[in-house]
Design a protein around this motif. Structure first.
Motif, PDB file in Angstrom:
ATOM      1  N   MET A  59       0.830  -1.209   0.000  1.00 46.21           N
ATOM      2  CA  MET A  59       0.000   0.000   0.000  1.00 46.21           C
ATOM      3  C   MET A  59       0.862   1.256   0.000  1.00 46.21           C
ATOM      4  SD  MET A  59      -2.930  -1.114  -0.414  1.00 46.21           S
ATOM      5  CE  MET A  59      -3.673   0.497  -0.427  1.00 46.21           C
ATOM      6  N   VAL A  60       1.914   1.258   0.810  1.00 45.08           N
ATOM      7  CA  VAL A  60       2.814   2.413   0.827  1.00 45.08           C
ATOM      8  C   VAL A  60       3.442   2.576  -0.551  1.00 45.08           C
ATOM      9  CG1 VAL A  60       4.931   3.364   1.819  1.00 45.08           C
ATOM     10  CG2 VAL A  60       3.249   2.243   3.307  1.00 45.08           C
ATOM     11  N   GLU A  61       3.863   1.463  -1.123  1.00 48.14           N
ATOM     12  CA  GLU A  61       4.480   1.488  -2.452  1.00 48.14           C
ATOM     13  C   GLU A  61       3.517   2.049  -3.498  1.00 48.14           C
ATOM     14  OE1 GLU A  61       7.439  -1.554  -4.560  1.00 48.14           O
ATOM     15  OE2 GLU A  61       5.457  -2.402  -4.234  1.00 48.14           O
ATOM     16  N   ALA A  62       2.253   1.658  -3.430  1.00 49.13           N
ATOM     17  CA  ALA A  62       1.260   2.112  -4.406  1.00 49.13           C
ATOM     18  C   ALA A  62       0.947   3.600  -4.258  1.00 49.13           C
ATOM     19  CB  ALA A  62      -0.026   1.298  -4.257  1.00 49.13           C
ATOM     20  N   LEU A  63       1.100   4.144  -3.046  1.00 48.36           N
ATOM     21  CA  LEU A  63       0.753   5.541  -2.801  1.00 48.36           C
ATOM     22  C   LEU A  63       1.927   6.509  -2.978  1.00 48.36           C
ATOM     23  CD1 LEU A  63      -1.565   5.036   0.293  1.00 48.36           C
ATOM     24  CD2 LEU A  63      -2.253   5.539  -2.066  1.00 48.36           C
ATOM     25  N   LEU A  64       3.105   5.981  -3.272  1.00 50.02           N
ATOM     26  CA  LEU A  64       4.274   6.850  -3.471  1.00 50.02           C
ATOM     27  C   LEU A  64       4.093   7.704  -4.726  1.00 50.02           C
ATOM     28  CD1 LEU A  64       7.284   4.481  -2.666  1.00 50.02           C
ATOM     29  CD2 LEU A  64       6.530   6.471  -1.360  1.00 50.02           C
ATOM     30  N   PRO A  65       4.617   8.929  -4.689  1.00 47.75           N
ATOM     31  CA  PRO A  65       4.544   9.769  -5.895  1.00 47.75           C
ATOM     32  C   PRO A  65       5.290   9.115  -7.061  1.00 47.75           C
ATOM     33  CG  PRO A  65       5.343  11.034  -3.983  1.00 47.75           C
ATOM     34  CD  PRO A  65       5.271   9.604  -3.572  1.00 47.75           C
ATOM     35  N   SER A  66       4.887   9.446  -8.251  1.00 48.63           N
ATOM     36  CA  SER A  66       5.523   8.900  -9.451  1.00 48.63           C
ATOM     37  C   SER A  66       7.017   9.201  -9.430  1.00 48.63           C
ATOM     38  CB  SER A  66       4.878   9.518 -10.693  1.00 48.63           C
ATOM     39  OG  SER A  66       5.453   8.997 -11.847  1.00 48.63           O
TER      40      SER A  66
END
Length: 186
Positions: A59-66
C-alpha cells in the motif's frame, strides 16, 4: 427462515465473491517483484517464523509519488538467516526503535501483512519469503482513550496489551506499536 430463492441468491453471491478473490490473487501473482512464499514444515514445539528478503509494503508502495521508489527491507523472526529453518539462536522478538516518522510502524504493518498474504495463498511483495505458519496475528497500534468512562490512554493500552498477551501462543505473531510505560521517578 430464508426462502428458496434467497438461498440460491446467497450461493451465487458467495461463489462470485470467491471467484473475485481468486482472480485478484492471480493478478497479484503476475506483478513484477512479487514472489511465491515458501511454507516451512511445522516443527514440534517451534513457533511461527518469518524470513523475508527485499520486502515491501504494497500500500505504501502504491501511494508513493511517481518516480519514487520504496526502499525494500528484510525481516527475520524465528528463523536462522542461513537457510530459513529454525535455530535456537534465532530472534523471537524484535524491539524496533528510532526517530518519529522513521518507518517503524510501516515496517511492523508490512511484516503482519506479508504473513497474512502468504497464509491466504497469495504471492508477496518480496524477493523471497519463507515462513512457518502462525496461528494468529495480534496487533495493538495507535493511541485511544475512553475518558467518559474513566479510562485513560495508558489504561486502554495496557488492557489491550494484556488481552493480546492472554490470547497469544508461541505460534502467534504479536505486533505492539507505541506501548507506553509509566515509570515512577526515583
Amino acid at each position: 427462515m430464508l426462502a428458496e430463492g434467497d438461498v440460491v441468491w446467497r450461493q451465487l453471491v458467495t461463489g462470485l465473491s470467491t471467484l473475485d478473490c481468486l482472480l485478484a490473487l492471480a493478478q497479484i501473482a503476475k506483478l513484477p517483484g512479487y514472489s511465491r512464499p515458501k511454507i516451512l514444515p511445522d516443527e514440534e514445539g517451534k513457533g511461527g517464523a518469518l524470513m523475508a528478503v527485499g520486502a515491501r509494503h504494497p500500500m505504501v508502495e502504491a501511494l508513493l509519488p511517481s518516480g519514487s521508489a520504496f526502499v525494500p527491507n528484510d525481516v527475520t523472526l524465528g528463523c536462522s538467516t542461513a537457510d530459513g529453518g529454525s535455530d535456537d539462536s534465532s530472534e523471537h522478538c524484535l524491539i524496533i526503535t528510532g526517530p518519529n516518522m522513521g518507518g517503524k510502524s510501516s515496517f511492523m504493518r508490512q511484516s503482519a501483512l506479508l504473513v497474512i498474504l502468504a497464509q491466504i495463498g497469495s504471492f508477496v511483495p518480496a524477493e523471497s519469503m519463507s515462513l512457518r505458519l502462525f496461528d494468529a496475528v495480534h496487533t495493538r497500534m495507535g493511541a485511544a482513550d475512553s475518558l467518559v468512562s474513566g479510562r485513560s490512554t495508558f489504561l486502554v493500552e495496557m488492557e489491550e496489551t494484556a488481552a493480546i498477551l492472554r490470547q497469544a501462543t508461541h505460534r502467534s505473531l504479536v505486533i505492539l506499536d507505541e506501548v507506553r510505560t509509566r515509570l515512577r521517578p526515583r
